[in-house]
Design a protein around this motif. Sequence first.
Motif, PDB file in Angstrom:
ATOM      1  N   LYS A  63     -13.143  25.230  45.176  1.00  0.00           N
ATOM      2  CA  LYS A  63     -14.166  24.118  45.574  1.00  0.00           C
ATOM      3  C   LYS A  63     -13.965  23.989  47.399  1.00  0.00           C
ATOM      4  N   TYR A  64     -14.252  23.958  48.154  1.00  0.00           N
ATOM      5  CA  TYR A  64     -13.673  23.756  49.887  1.00  0.00           C
ATOM      6  C   TYR A  64     -15.044  23.257  50.708  1.00  0.00           C
ATOM      7  N   PHE A  65     -15.009  22.710  51.914  1.00  0.00           N
ATOM      8  CA  PHE A  65     -15.481  21.898  53.016  1.00  0.00           C
ATOM      9  C   PHE A  65     -14.961  22.476  54.220  1.00  0.00           C
ATOM     10  N   CYS A  66     -15.676  22.443  54.598  1.00  0.00           N
ATOM     11  CA  CYS A  66     -16.038  23.333  56.269  1.00  0.00           C
ATOM     12  C   CYS A  66     -17.225  21.989  57.234  1.00  0.00           C
ATOM     13  N   ARG A  67     -17.209  22.528  58.985  1.00  0.00           N
ATOM     14  CA  ARG A  67     -17.509  22.102  59.136  1.00  0.00           C
ATOM     15  C   ARG A  67     -19.025  22.665  59.486  1.00  0.00           C
ATOM     16  N   PRO A  73     -23.802  27.670  56.147  1.00  0.00           N
ATOM     17  CA  PRO A  73     -22.674  28.611  54.917  1.00  0.00           C
ATOM     18  C   PRO A  73     -22.475  29.852  54.747  1.00  0.00           C
ATOM     19  N   SER A  74     -22.686  30.637  55.474  1.00  0.00           N
ATOM     20  CA  SER A  74     -22.230  31.782  55.696  1.00  0.00           C
ATOM     21  C   SER A  74     -21.209  31.728  56.668  1.00  0.00           C
ATOM     22  N   ARG A  75     -20.736  30.599  57.500  1.00  0.00           N
ATOM     23  CA  ARG A  75     -19.432  31.287  58.007  1.00  0.00           C
ATOM     24  C   ARG A  75     -18.518  29.930  57.432  1.00  0.00           C
ATOM     25  N   CYS A  76     -19.164  29.221  56.022  1.00  0.00           N
ATOM     26  CA  CYS A  76     -18.251  28.118  55.526  1.00  0.00           C
ATOM     27  C   CYS A  76     -17.075  28.325  55.031  1.00  0.00           C
ATOM     28  N   LEU A  77     -16.856  29.855  54.308  1.00  0.00           N
ATOM     29  CA  LEU A  77     -16.739  29.999  53.718  1.00  0.00           C
ATOM     30  C   LEU A  77     -14.747  30.061  54.556  1.00  0.00           C
ATOM     31  N   GLN A  78     -15.144  31.130  55.798  1.00  0.00           N
ATOM     32  CA  GLN A  78     -14.224  32.023  56.552  1.00  0.00           C
ATOM     33  C   GLN A  78     -13.391  29.962  57.605  1.00  0.00           C
ATOM     34  N   ASN A  79     -14.337  29.546  57.005  1.00  0.00           N
ATOM     35  CA  ASN A  79     -14.390  28.754  58.727  1.00  0.00           C
ATOM     36  C   ASN A  79     -13.313  27.033  57.593  1.00  0.00           C
ATOM     37  N   THR A  80     -12.561  27.236  56.074  1.00  0.00           N
ATOM     38  CA  THR A  80     -12.539  25.871  55.461  1.00  0.00           C
ATOM     39  C   THR A  80     -11.848  24.698  56.225  1.00  0.00           C
ATOM     40  N   LEU A  81     -11.966  23.897  56.007  1.00  0.00           N
ATOM     41  CA  LEU A  81     -11.048  22.266  56.524  1.00  0.00           C
ATOM     42  C   LEU A  81     -10.037  22.831  55.687  1.00  0.00           C
ATOM     43  N   ILE A  82     -10.340  22.788  54.201  1.00  0.00           N
ATOM     44  CA  ILE A  82      -9.514  22.218  53.488  1.00  0.00           C
ATOM     45  C   ILE A  82     -10.740  22.774  51.886  1.00  0.00           C
ATOM     46  N   THR A  83      -9.511  23.562  50.462  1.00  0.00           N
ATOM     47  CA  THR A  83     -10.150  23.856  49.497  1.00  0.00           C
ATOM     48  C   THR A  83      -8.938  23.398  48.574  1.00  0.00           C
ATOM     49  N   SER A  84     -10.123  23.545  47.130  1.00  0.00           N
ATOM     50  CA  SER A  84      -8.552  22.906  45.993  1.00  0.00           C
ATOM     51  C   SER A  84      -7.976  23.453  45.939  1.00  0.00           C
ATOM     52  N   PRO A  85      -7.173  24.615  46.029  1.00  0.00           N
ATOM     53  CA  PRO A  85      -5.431  24.633  45.999  1.00  0.00           C
ATOM     54  C   PRO A  85      -4.867  24.268  46.669  1.00  0.00           C
TER      55      PRO A  85
END
Length: 478
Positions: free
Chosen positions: A156-160, A164-176
């Motif tokens: 799981k992750y959050f981004c600004r 959606p296409s850029r969200c995983l590459q520009n995450t603010l924080i991820t579940s790990p």
Amino acid sequence: MRMWSLENLPFTLCIALICVRSAAALIHVFEYEGRQAVVYCPYIQGYEDYEKYLCKKECGNDYDVLIKTTEANKHKYSIKDDRKGLFTATISDLSLTDAGKYWCGVTRTGKDIYSEVQLDVVEDSCCDTTSTVQGNEESSASFSCTYEPENKDSEKYFCRGNQPSRCLQNTLITSPNQQNGRFRLTDDKASRRFTLTITSLTKQDAGSYLCGVHRNTDLDLFEAFELAVQGWCCVNTNKLKGIVGHPVTMHCPYPPQHRDNRKFLCKGYNRKNCRDMVKTQSRFTLQDDVSSSSFSVMITELKAEDSGTYWCGSDSQWNVGNYVKIQLSAAFEHQTTRTVVSTITVVSTSTVGSQLTNTTGKPINRMFLFHPVVYIIPALLLTLTFALVIVCKCRMDKRRGTRANVNRDNTNEAAIEEVLGEAEIYANQELVFSKKLPTKQRRACQRNEYAGEDQQDSVYRNISASEDIYCNDIYINS
């Protein structure tokens, strides 16, 4: 035997080709519009040196072939073979029309080897609905996302942003990673909900956010949020004035949901570093009125040093909407009296004791004259003193004038007595003198005599007497 084998070779190859095509699993590719899709095409060993290609539709003619390994790039397509059983084909600058069926092919004698590819292209935006989250500057804000049971162990992750296409590459924080600076992610697997909390909010934190659940075989799942941050500029500010020595009360409303929170009033220009007055000062009394969702703080005896900035609230997290800023100013009682005196005007000296009016012409109640007397009496005393000085001066001037006249009258009377005495001595000789004087001198003496009879002033009488004596002296001398 050999003849049979050769005769049955085409049939065997056909069966093998069918098995190869049927055994190859469907390659499903998902991508967003504007991005690029990478198609991974596996092949069996032994075909490392064979030509590979990517085609569309049924690959029935050369127009369906998009690119071959004999070509490095062609339009927006590219291909690469690692010669280890896998080649990749890339489609750049995707559009919605690029979605459809593709084939990964290996050229060989007879029927080529194919692997089916399904490409799905979706719009690079999210989502149909957007949740709004309200935050306050220097406080915290949280928003949560849900997921399905099969994604329990997924990342799981959050981004600004809202792409959606850029969200995983520009995450603010991820579940790990549960903490990253001001961002904290918690995953409650029992309720299948993960939450992002942002602390120490600033106005720059406002904007769009996405929470995502990563899936390897499909597009990631997203939910959209819009964070609004309210600044401290919007805190309600109330101005309150009080008189030193008198009580004053401050009123503080609070949200109904804070009815059980601790209410407080603190003093200080900086809201982060202020002193709780209710705890430290016995003159400050707090009373909570739950029915009206407000509380009041009364200062039983206001002091001059009580002036300043106060913050009353019901939330220790310093949420803007839950606080009221009060600017208290304490004034002495005589300061208010000066304002009243400056507006009073005396109508006339005859009405001082009966009626006073202000600048608007309206009568003023006598009760307002209590304090102004302190300032009117000195003015009256000054006026009386000035009048007394003038009267004394006039009297002194009058006395000086009278004394001078008395002295002058005494001198005149003495001269008159002397002349009259001499006149009596020579009274019997008047005729003789007049007869013996020359005619010219006798006329002069006669004129002086007439002048002495006609003039009333004492000065002229003295001069006449002197002339008579002079005339007698002339006669004696002659």
